[in-house]
Design a protein around this motif. Structure first.
Motif, mmCIF file in Angstrom:
data_model
loop_
_atom_site.group_PDB
_atom_site.id
_atom_site.type_symbol
_atom_site.label_atom_id
_atom_site.label_comp_id
_atom_site.label_asym_id
_atom_site.label_seq_id
_atom_site.Cartn_x
_atom_site.Cartn_y
_atom_site.Cartn_z
ATOM 1 N N ASP A 87 4.825 -1.869 3.690
ATOM 2 C CA ASP A 87 6.072 -2.609 3.857
ATOM 3 C C ASP A 87 6.604 -3.142 2.535
ATOM 4 O O ASP A 87 7.802 -3.034 2.248
ATOM 5 C CB ASP A 87 5.858 -3.769 4.834
ATOM 6 N N ALA A 88 5.738 -3.742 1.709
ATOM 7 C CA ALA A 88 6.195 -4.347 0.458
ATOM 8 C C ALA A 88 6.803 -3.302 -0.464
ATOM 9 O O ALA A 88 7.848 -3.535 -1.086
ATOM 10 C CB ALA A 88 5.031 -5.054 -0.236
ATOM 11 N N ARG A 231 15.073 -9.304 -0.189
ATOM 12 C CA ARG A 231 13.645 -9.073 0.019
ATOM 13 C C ARG A 231 13.096 -9.955 1.134
ATOM 14 O O ARG A 231 12.352 -9.498 1.999
ATOM 15 C CB ARG A 231 12.887 -9.375 -1.274
ATOM 16 N N LEU A 235 11.572 -8.786 4.656
ATOM 17 C CA LEU A 235 10.204 -9.185 5.008
ATOM 18 C C LEU A 235 10.180 -9.857 6.369
ATOM 19 O O LEU A 235 9.282 -9.614 7.184
ATOM 20 C CB LEU A 235 9.647 -10.126 3.938
ATOM 21 N N SER A 238 10.453 -7.243 8.895
ATOM 22 C CA SER A 238 9.187 -6.519 8.971
ATOM 23 C C SER A 238 8.140 -7.306 9.752
ATOM 24 O O SER A 238 7.412 -6.745 10.584
ATOM 25 C CB SER A 238 8.684 -6.229 7.550
#
Length: 247
Positions: A87-88, A231, A235, A238
């Motif tokens: 994911d990152a 971001r 996140l 996610s």
């Protein structure tokens, strides 16, 4: 004969390209619904009748601009989805790619942002169709993993649409950061580009090499803020994805 045909075709393509470029420049400060056909042809230096050899009307030209503006973004994000693990890594690569795309093609992003809810129906529908196809591509990428987690297809599609909407929103935010400091987009050279890459990851060459003026530094700071927010938002999406089926 074939040589003459080739020359004519090359000239036709050159004129078509000039009409698209002129329209894009003129649309920096107005909407497509307010743009005049004669305004475009005058900027190119051709008679209005020549326009109709390339486009039915201005809405047809607008649809061509939609395809051009969003087509390259399809391929870019598709490559990111296919080429990153974790994911990152995907989040970093996605934000970097969107930032770089906006720096390279600000006029295209401005056009999409303005016309997505604008007054020309054919263009609105073309943008919606392209974004819909974009969501299909993202859903196809997500499907193998999410199906294993018992995600129904309609939820996979909903998540894909959320990602696409976020990418468009992020692109618009990067564009607005540039607009606040118009000198920064062209001046984010050595120092500015390096600062932005710290925030959004490697994104290729940016602006005029060696430019180190204050506008570039301020513009890079604006991009850093947009990248950091994007971001965090990705996140959050996610994290929500990982727990969506818990209930």
């Amino acid at each position: 004969m074939s040589h003459r045909c080739g020359v004519r075709q090359a000239q036709k393509e050159k004129t078509r390209r000039a009409l698209l470029d002129a329209a894009l420049r003129l649309l920096e400060d107005q909407s497509l619904s307010s743009l005049g056909l004669r305004e475009v042809t005058r900027a190119v230096g051709v008679a209005p009748a020549a326009f109709y050899r390339h486009f039915r009307d201005l809405s047809d030209l607008g649809v061509a601009l939609v395809e051009e503006s969003l087509g390259s973004l399809h391929h870019m994000i598709g490559a990111i989805l296919a080429g990153q693990d974790g994911d990152a890594e995907r989040i970093d690569a996605t934000v970097a790619a969107v930032a770089d795309h906006v720096r390279r093609y600000p006029a295209h992003i401005r056009f999409i942002a303005r016309e997505r809810h604008g007054g020309v129906r054919a263009v609105r529908e073309a943008i919606a169709a392209e974004l819909d196809r974009f969501a299909d591509e993202v859903a196809t990428d997500f499907c193998p993993r999410l199906s294993a987690e018992d995600w129904p297809p309609e939820d996979v599609r909903m998540l894909a649409e959320l990602y696409v909407d976020h990418m468009v929103m992020t692109a618009t935010a990067f564009l607005e950061a540039q607009a606040e400091h118009p000198g920064a987009a062209g001046a984010s050279g050595a120092s500015g580009a390096a600062d932005v890459e710290d925030a959004v990851g490697p994104a290729g060459a940016v602006g005029a090499a060696g430019a180190e003026d204050a506008a570039g530094a301020v513009g890079a700071e604006g991009e850093r803020r947009v990248a950091a927010t994007a971001r965090k938002q990705l996140l959050l999406i996610s994290l929500g994805r990982h727990h969506w089926r818990d209930g």
